[in-house]
Design an enzyme around this catalytic site. Structure first.
Site, PDB file in Angstrom:
ATOM      1  N   CYS A 120      42.636  47.349  63.701  1.00  0.00           N
ATOM      2  CA  CYS A 120      42.348  46.789  65.035  1.00  0.00           C
ATOM      3  C   CYS A 120      43.323  47.267  66.108  1.00  0.00           C
ATOM      4  CB  CYS A 120      42.317  45.266  64.964  1.00  0.00           C
ATOM      5  SG  CYS A 120      40.984  44.665  63.917  1.00  0.00           S
ATOM      6  N   HIS A 262      43.840  42.519  71.886  1.00  0.00           N
ATOM      7  CA  HIS A 262      42.782  42.711  70.897  1.00  0.00           C
ATOM      8  C   HIS A 262      42.091  41.366  70.695  1.00  0.00           C
ATOM      9  CE1 HIS A 262      40.633  43.214  67.268  1.00  0.00           C
ATOM     10  NE2 HIS A 262      41.499  42.554  66.527  1.00  0.00           N
ATOM     11  N   ASN A 292      35.164  39.629  66.958  1.00  0.00           N
ATOM     12  CA  ASN A 292      36.206  40.643  66.769  1.00  0.00           C
ATOM     13  C   ASN A 292      35.524  41.960  66.412  1.00  0.00           C
ATOM     14  OD1 ASN A 292      38.171  42.348  65.700  1.00  0.00           O
ATOM     15  ND2 ASN A 292      39.304  40.709  64.679  1.00  0.00           N
TER      16      ASN A 292
HETATM   17  N1  COA Z   1      33.119  27.213  58.194  1.00  0.00           N
HETATM   18  C1  COA Z   1      33.557  26.019  57.767  1.00  0.00           C
HETATM   19  N2  COA Z   1      34.675  25.870  57.044  1.00  0.00           N
HETATM   20  C2  COA Z   1      35.385  26.985  56.761  1.00  0.00           C
HETATM   21  C3  COA Z   1      34.974  28.256  57.187  1.00  0.00           C
HETATM   22  C4  COA Z   1      33.790  28.351  57.922  1.00  0.00           C
HETATM   23  N3  COA Z   1      33.313  29.521  58.391  1.00  0.00           N
HETATM   24  N4  COA Z   1      35.883  29.177  56.767  1.00  0.00           N
HETATM   25  C5  COA Z   1      36.815  28.484  56.095  1.00  0.00           C
HETATM   26  N5  COA Z   1      36.519  27.170  56.082  1.00  0.00           N
HETATM   27  C6  COA Z   1      37.244  26.060  55.482  1.00  0.00           C
HETATM   28  C7  COA Z   1      38.200  26.496  54.384  1.00  0.00           C
HETATM   29  O1  COA Z   1      37.517  26.632  53.158  1.00  0.00           O
HETATM   30  C8  COA Z   1      39.167  25.345  54.376  1.00  0.00           C
HETATM   31  O2  COA Z   1      38.628  24.267  53.678  1.00  0.00           O
HETATM   32  P1  COA Z   1      39.575  23.284  52.807  1.00  0.00           P
HETATM   33  O3  COA Z   1      40.508  22.647  53.808  1.00  0.00           O
HETATM   34  O4  COA Z   1      38.587  22.335  52.212  1.00  0.00           O
HETATM   35  O5  COA Z   1      40.265  24.163  51.811  1.00  0.00           O
HETATM   36  C9  COA Z   1      39.261  24.946  55.851  1.00  0.00           C
HETATM   37  O6  COA Z   1      38.069  25.461  56.477  1.00  0.00           O
HETATM   38  C10 COA Z   1      40.459  25.506  56.541  1.00  0.00           C
HETATM   39  O7  COA Z   1      40.554  26.869  56.215  1.00  0.00           O
HETATM   40  P2  COA Z   1      41.658  27.777  56.803  1.00  0.00           P
HETATM   41  O8  COA Z   1      41.545  29.167  56.266  1.00  0.00           O
HETATM   42  O9  COA Z   1      42.968  27.072  56.665  1.00  0.00           O
HETATM   43  O10 COA Z   1      41.200  27.743  58.331  1.00  0.00           O
HETATM   44  P3  COA Z   1      41.932  28.307  59.593  1.00  0.00           P
HETATM   45  O11 COA Z   1      42.098  27.253  60.590  1.00  0.00           O
HETATM   46  O12 COA Z   1      43.123  29.148  59.252  1.00  0.00           O
HETATM   47  O13 COA Z   1      40.815  29.276  60.190  1.00  0.00           O
HETATM   48  C11 COA Z   1      40.370  31.599  60.305  1.00  0.00           C
HETATM   49  C12 COA Z   1      40.386  30.378  59.421  1.00  0.00           C
HETATM   50  C13 COA Z   1      39.975  32.820  59.478  1.00  0.00           C
HETATM   51  C14 COA Z   1      39.370  31.373  61.417  1.00  0.00           C
HETATM   52  C15 COA Z   1      41.786  31.780  60.895  1.00  0.00           C
HETATM   53  O14 COA Z   1      42.755  31.777  59.858  1.00  0.00           O
HETATM   54  C16 COA Z   1      41.916  33.037  61.674  1.00  0.00           C
HETATM   55  O15 COA Z   1      41.300  33.189  62.701  1.00  0.00           O
HETATM   56  N6  COA Z   1      42.771  33.972  61.227  1.00  0.00           N
HETATM   57  C17 COA Z   1      42.972  35.213  61.901  1.00  0.00           C
HETATM   58  C18 COA Z   1      41.789  36.068  61.715  1.00  0.00           C
HETATM   59  C19 COA Z   1      41.814  37.237  62.630  1.00  0.00           C
HETATM   60  O16 COA Z   1      41.819  37.090  63.809  1.00  0.00           O
HETATM   61  N7  COA Z   1      41.849  38.414  62.051  1.00  0.00           N
HETATM   62  C20 COA Z   1      41.827  39.618  62.745  1.00  0.00           C
HETATM   63  C21 COA Z   1      43.190  40.043  63.110  1.00  0.00           C
HETATM   64  S1  COA Z   1      43.139  41.708  63.558  1.00  0.00           S
END
Ligand code: COA
Length: 353
Positions: A120, A262, A292
């Site tokens: 990215c 980004h 993204n």
């Molecule tokens: N819908 C509903 N629930 C979801 C889900 C979805 N699409 N994806 C994950 N969950 C659940 C998980 O299973 C977890 O459940 P649990 O508490 O029962 O275990 C809960 O939601 C929390 O998951 P978590 O991974 O801690 O969520 P988060 O707040 O960190 O959000 C992302 C997840 C991926 C959205 C977040 O971590 C993120 O945006 N990370 C950066 C990603 C990014 O921008 N990458 C590109 C960089 S170049």
């Protein structure tokens, strides 16, 4: 990278053309919630994303790149360039690179053409490469395209990643000019930390996995990400890189009119702006409507902002990116007066003659 020299004033790269292009298939949160255990509210709250575009079956990254590239050339009013660079994580094939194919389809056969792989951060790395080629006198004009089709590598059943990524392409044309003129691409900060390789990865398909005996697990061909850790790194690295760029340019945060990070996740973008001390209205974001889009995200956000006139000629714009690798990079530019900009959300409605 530590303390690079200032860009040469008489051979600076100047942005003179810009375009974005999105495939026509719009995938809403509601559509994803129809087949995955997720909801529009969860996706909007955690990421700020409302919809994204997916390539049609059979449509490859080069198809998107050609559309964005053609429009960027038209925006710049030029028909020839010396170099074509495609920043992508989803090349058409592992060999050859995608850029020569794109150059050929744009009628630019003979131009130097290569891909940049910095996930990215690819667009910012590509911008630095283009500026370096121009500063060194190797090129007078460069077409730089950021293009990705993450829908081809994300597991459609992986609810964590399938909600985040979209497909798209954005392109800029850079010409040789002077560091003082609008459009001049200024100081850069670039960096990497390969110790974070496993945070963002497609395990199979390269030389590492291919040398493993036995069959490859299907999930190893899919994009994998450790979201929570990536979130933290993205905020920290983009903020630090943006600060380093301001220091190199001897600029203050108050001098920055727009920050275009980004487009990873709205919470990440807001945190970066807040940590830098930039008011939310200076943050440029289109993540709600495209998700993204990897290496396409910054030029697509620029094209959107330019089409909607939210960025004005003469404004100081700070670009900052973070991606797999880990990689990060930032760059300053003064916004140019562009002759023509198409709205990336509308271009696919009109077929080119
Ligand atoms: N819908 C509903 N629930 C979801 C889900 C979805 N699409 N994806 C994950 N969950 C659940 C998980 O299973 C977890 O459940 P649990 O508490 O029962 O275990 C809960 O939601 C929390 O998951 P978590 O991974 O801690 O969520 P988060 O707040 O960190 O959000 C992302 C997840 C991926 C959205 C977040 O971590 C993120 O945006 N990370 C950066 C990603 C990014 O921008 N990458 C590109 C960089 S170049």
């Amino acid at each position: 990278m530590s303390a690079p020299p200032s860009p040469p004033r008489d051979r600076a790269a100047v942005l003179c053309g810009l375009a974005g292009w999105l495939p026509s298939r719009v995938v809403t949160n509601q559509e994803l919630a129809g087949r995955l255990d997720t909801s529009d509210t969860w996706i909007r709250t955690r990421t700020g994303i409302g919809r994204r575009h997916f390539a049609e079956p059979g449509q490859a990254t080069s198809d998107l790149a050609v559309e964005a590239g053609r429009r960027a050339l038209r925006s710049a009013g030029v028909e020839e360039v010396d170099v074509v660079i495609v920043a992508t994580t989803t090349p058409d094939r592992s060999c050859p690179a995608t850029a020569p194919l794109v150059a050929d389809r744009l009628g630019l056969t003979g131009a130097a053409a290569f891909d940049v792989g910095a996930v990215c951060t690819g667009f910012v790395y590509g911008l630095a490469s283009a500026a370096g080629l121009i500063a060194a006198g190797v090129a007078e004009r460069v077409l730089l395209i950021g293009a990705d089709t993450y829908s081809t590598i994300v597991d459609p059943d992986d609810r964590t990643n399938a909600i985040i990524f979209g497909d798209g392409a954005g392109a800029v044309v850079l010409r040789v000019g002077h560091a003082d003129e609008p459009g001049a691409v200024g100081h850069f900060d670039l960096g990497s930390d390969g110790a974070g390789e496993e945070l963002i990865m497609v395990a199979a398909g390269g030389s590492r996995q291919r040398s493993t005996p036995g069959p490859v697990a299907p999930q190893d061909h899919h994009f994998a990400m450790r979201g929570k850790e990536v979130f933290r790194h993205a905020v920290t690295r983009m903020t630090a890189s943006a600060r380093a760029t301001l220091t190199l340019a001897d600029c203050k945060v108050d001098d920055i009119d727009r920050i275009v990070p980004h487009q990873a996740n709205l919470r990440i973008l807001r945190s970066v702006a807040e940590d830098l001390g930039l008011p939310p209205e200076r943050l440029v974001t289109n993540v709600e409507s495209v998700g993204n889009t990897g290496a396409a995200s910054i030029p697509l956000a620029l094209a959107d902002a330019a089409a909607q006139h939210t960025v004005q000629a003469g404004e100081h714009v700070l670009l900052t990116a973070f991606g797999g690798g880990l990689t990060w990079g930032s760059c300053l530019l003064t916004w140019p007066a562009l002759a023509r900009i198409d709205d990336p959300h509308k271009t696919w409605e009109r077929q080119e003659p």
